[in-house]
Design an enzyme around this catalytic site. Structure first.
Site, PDB file in Angstrom:
ATOM      1  N   LYS A  97      -8.868 -54.980 -10.691  1.00  0.00           N
ATOM      2  CA  LYS A  97      -9.927 -55.053 -11.544  1.00  0.00           C
ATOM      3  C   LYS A  97     -11.295 -55.876 -10.745  1.00  0.00           C
ATOM      4  O   LYS A  97     -12.437 -55.238 -11.019  1.00  0.00           O
ATOM      5  CB  LYS A  97      -9.682 -55.565 -13.092  1.00  0.00           C
ATOM      6  CG  LYS A  97      -8.767 -54.642 -13.720  1.00  0.00           C
ATOM      7  CD  LYS A  97      -9.243 -53.260 -13.886  1.00  0.00           C
ATOM      8  CE  LYS A  97      -8.540 -52.355 -14.750  1.00  0.00           C
ATOM      9  NZ  LYS A  97      -8.944 -50.928 -14.882  1.00  0.00           N
ATOM     10  N   TYR A 136      -2.904 -56.452 -11.570  1.00  0.00           N
ATOM     11  CA  TYR A 136      -4.125 -55.860 -12.429  1.00  0.00           C
ATOM     12  C   TYR A 136      -5.435 -56.594 -12.006  1.00  0.00           C
ATOM     13  O   TYR A 136      -6.515 -55.858 -11.782  1.00  0.00           O
ATOM     14  CB  TYR A 136      -3.587 -55.921 -13.896  1.00  0.00           C
ATOM     15  CG  TYR A 136      -4.595 -55.344 -14.813  1.00  0.00           C
ATOM     16  CD1 TYR A 136      -4.390 -53.773 -14.997  1.00  0.00           C
ATOM     17  CD2 TYR A 136      -5.452 -55.980 -15.676  1.00  0.00           C
ATOM     18  CE1 TYR A 136      -5.114 -53.098 -16.022  1.00  0.00           C
ATOM     19  CE2 TYR A 136      -6.075 -55.510 -16.492  1.00  0.00           C
ATOM     20  CZ  TYR A 136      -6.210 -54.046 -16.846  1.00  0.00           C
ATOM     21  OH  TYR A 136      -6.868 -53.433 -17.903  1.00  0.00           O
TER      22      TYR A 136
HETATM   23  P1  NAP Z   1      -3.827 -46.237 -21.842  1.00  0.00           P
HETATM   24  O1  NAP Z   1      -3.966 -45.906 -23.415  1.00  0.00           O
HETATM   25  O2  NAP Z   1      -2.381 -46.837 -21.332  1.00  0.00           O
HETATM   26  O3  NAP Z   1      -4.058 -44.634 -21.032  1.00  0.00           O
HETATM   27  C1  NAP Z   1      -4.082 -44.621 -19.731  1.00  0.00           C
HETATM   28  C2  NAP Z   1      -4.906 -43.463 -19.182  1.00  0.00           C
HETATM   29  O4  NAP Z   1      -4.589 -43.276 -17.945  1.00  0.00           O
HETATM   30  C3  NAP Z   1      -3.688 -42.207 -19.893  1.00  0.00           C
HETATM   31  O5  NAP Z   1      -4.830 -41.302 -20.159  1.00  0.00           O
HETATM   32  C4  NAP Z   1      -2.940 -41.914 -18.636  1.00  0.00           C
HETATM   33  O6  NAP Z   1      -2.616 -40.651 -18.501  1.00  0.00           O
HETATM   34  C5  NAP Z   1      -3.852 -42.099 -17.314  1.00  0.00           C
HETATM   35  N1  NAP Z   1      -3.430 -42.475 -16.084  1.00  0.00           N
HETATM   36  C6  NAP Z   1      -2.463 -43.367 -15.732  1.00  0.00           C
HETATM   37  N2  NAP Z   1      -1.978 -43.540 -14.417  1.00  0.00           N
HETATM   38  C7  NAP Z   1      -2.804 -42.442 -14.112  1.00  0.00           C
HETATM   39  C8  NAP Z   1      -2.884 -41.816 -12.496  1.00  0.00           C
HETATM   40  N3  NAP Z   1      -2.301 -42.382 -11.586  1.00  0.00           N
HETATM   41  N4  NAP Z   1      -3.656 -40.743 -12.568  1.00  0.00           N
HETATM   42  C9  NAP Z   1      -4.565 -40.181 -13.421  1.00  0.00           C
HETATM   43  N5  NAP Z   1      -4.602 -40.835 -14.593  1.00  0.00           N
HETATM   44  C10 NAP Z   1      -3.739 -41.900 -14.907  1.00  0.00           C
HETATM   45  O7  NAP Z   1      -4.861 -47.272 -21.244  1.00  0.00           O
HETATM   46  P2  NAP Z   1      -6.329 -47.658 -21.804  1.00  0.00           P
HETATM   47  O8  NAP Z   1      -5.888 -48.874 -22.678  1.00  0.00           O
HETATM   48  O9  NAP Z   1      -7.003 -46.699 -22.642  1.00  0.00           O
HETATM   49  O10 NAP Z   1      -7.009 -48.268 -20.433  1.00  0.00           O
HETATM   50  C11 NAP Z   1      -8.112 -47.428 -20.102  1.00  0.00           C
HETATM   51  C12 NAP Z   1      -8.533 -48.304 -18.947  1.00  0.00           C
HETATM   52  O11 NAP Z   1      -9.191 -49.509 -19.497  1.00  0.00           O
HETATM   53  C13 NAP Z   1      -7.661 -48.942 -17.794  1.00  0.00           C
HETATM   54  O12 NAP Z   1      -8.227 -48.927 -16.629  1.00  0.00           O
HETATM   55  C14 NAP Z   1      -7.522 -50.186 -18.288  1.00  0.00           C
HETATM   56  O13 NAP Z   1      -6.976 -51.185 -17.390  1.00  0.00           O
HETATM   57  C15 NAP Z   1      -8.884 -50.497 -18.895  1.00  0.00           C
HETATM   58  N6  NAP Z   1      -8.895 -51.443 -19.816  1.00  0.00           N
HETATM   59  C16 NAP Z   1      -8.058 -51.723 -20.973  1.00  0.00           C
HETATM   60  C17 NAP Z   1      -8.205 -52.791 -21.848  1.00  0.00           C
HETATM   61  C18 NAP Z   1      -7.313 -52.771 -22.943  1.00  0.00           C
HETATM   62  O14 NAP Z   1      -7.042 -53.805 -23.576  1.00  0.00           O
HETATM   63  N7  NAP Z   1      -6.680 -51.717 -23.490  1.00  0.00           N
HETATM   64  C19 NAP Z   1      -8.943 -53.888 -21.294  1.00  0.00           C
HETATM   65  C20 NAP Z   1      -9.534 -53.788 -20.318  1.00  0.00           C
HETATM   66  C21 NAP Z   1      -9.575 -52.580 -19.261  1.00  0.00           C
HETATM   67  P3  NAP Z   1      -1.248 -39.921 -19.106  1.00  0.00           P
HETATM   68  O15 NAP Z   1      -1.561 -40.117 -20.919  1.00  0.00           O
HETATM   69  O16 NAP Z   1      -1.034 -38.558 -18.542  1.00  0.00           O
HETATM   70  O17 NAP Z   1      -0.320 -40.958 -18.884  1.00  0.00           O
END
Ligand code: NAP
Length: 246
Positions: free
Chosen positions: A158, A154
């Site tokens: 990133k 990851y």
């Molecule tokens: P999340 O709640 O797990 O949601 C992930 C989203 O990505 C869902 O809409 C999922 O679709 C979609 N997805 C996963 N694999 C995919 C693929 N191969 N093709 C198209 N769509 C895909 O994640 P989140 O926490 O909102 O994170 C969103 C972004 O922010 C990510 O890039 C994550 O790395 C980044 N981020 C998150 C955090 C945190 O603390 N949450 C911190 C830093 C960065 P489905 O619903 O259809 O599965």
């Protein structure tokens, strides 16, 4: 701020992507909501977005599959006429120490979180060049800036987004296309909900602001970067993290 713009948001069915799609819609943008498999959640985002009086459509697409993203982009341009804003938010985690991390889990995270961003950028690259405007916003992470034990795949993806963002920013700057990244800290979504309560409490302790962020905290920055207010910002990586990576 985004009246009549067309925004494509990957991973918009849940979490941060959902909040970004709704933030764009609230500000007047029409939104293409991309999801991987969770149709019901994508429909919910669409219905909520439409309450702001904008057009919203959902598209199922695995961003790691280049041919699929090519078809997706073509379809979105057919449906909406053009694209102004691309938000590369889709992401997954498959955490383990390198000692136990499988090659398959390393590849899966790189393919979705990094190659997926390349795929989506490559498809809008030529249209953005020709129309001489566009905003690309990539969602990186503080793990990509500082590293994080248990997240080699990851963090590498990133950190790769940081290099990709700055490179594409340099390539497209002369065409009036802004390319920036947001590096969120710990945000309350399904992704972090998987962590144990002990880890969550430990995390809060090391965040200077002593709390996790909300998806809307990231969405607010994405809306700003997508707007004309950010026209002179490019190649920037903006932390939205309660101070954890300062
Ligand atoms: P999340 O709640 O797990 O949601 C992930 C989203 O990505 C869902 O809409 C999922 O679709 C979609 N997805 C996963 N694999 C995919 C693929 N191969 N093709 C198209 N769509 C895909 O994640 P989140 O926490 O909102 O994170 C969103 C972004 O922010 C990510 O890039 C994550 O790395 C980044 N981020 C998150 C955090 C945190 O603390 N949450 C911190 C830093 C960065 P489905 O619903 O259809 O599965």
């Amino acid at each position: 701020m985004l009246k009549e713009k067309v925004a494509v948001v990957t991973g918009a069915s849940r979490g941060i992507g959902r909040a970004i799609a709704l933030g764009m819609a609230e500000n007047g943008a029409n939104v293409a909501i991309i999801y991987a498999g969770n149709k019901a959640a994508a429909e919910e985002t669409r219905e909520t977005a439409m309450k702001f009086g904008v057009k919203a459509e959902i598209y199922c697409c695995d961003v790691s599959d280049f041919e699929a993203t090519k078809e997706l982009t073509k379809k979105i341009i057919e449906d909406f006429g053009h694209i102004d804003i691309l938000v590369n938010n889709a992401g997954i985690t498959k955490d383990a120490l390198v000692l136990t991390m499988s090659e398959a889990d390393f590849d899966a995270v790189i393919n979705t979180n990094l190659k997926g961003v390349f795929n989506m950028i490559k498809n809008v690259y030529s249209p953005f060049m020709k129309q001489r405007h566009g905003k690309i916003i990539n969602i990186s992470s503080v793990s990509g800036l500082s590293g994080n034990a248990g997240q080699a795949n990851y963090s590498a993806a990133k950190a790769g987004i940081v290099g990709l963002t700055k490179t594409v920013a340099k390539e497209l700057a002369g065409r009036n296309v802004n390319v920036n990244a947001i590096a969120p800290g710990f945000i309350e979504t399904d992704m972090t909900d998987k962590l144990s309560d002990k880890i969550k409490e430990g995390v809060k302790d090391v965040i200077p602001m002593k709390k996790m962020g909300k998806p809307e905290d990231i969405a607010n920055m994405a809306v700003f970067l997508a707007s004309d207010k950010a026209n002179y910002i490019t190649g920037e990586i903006i932390r939205v993290d309660g101070g954890i990576a300062m």
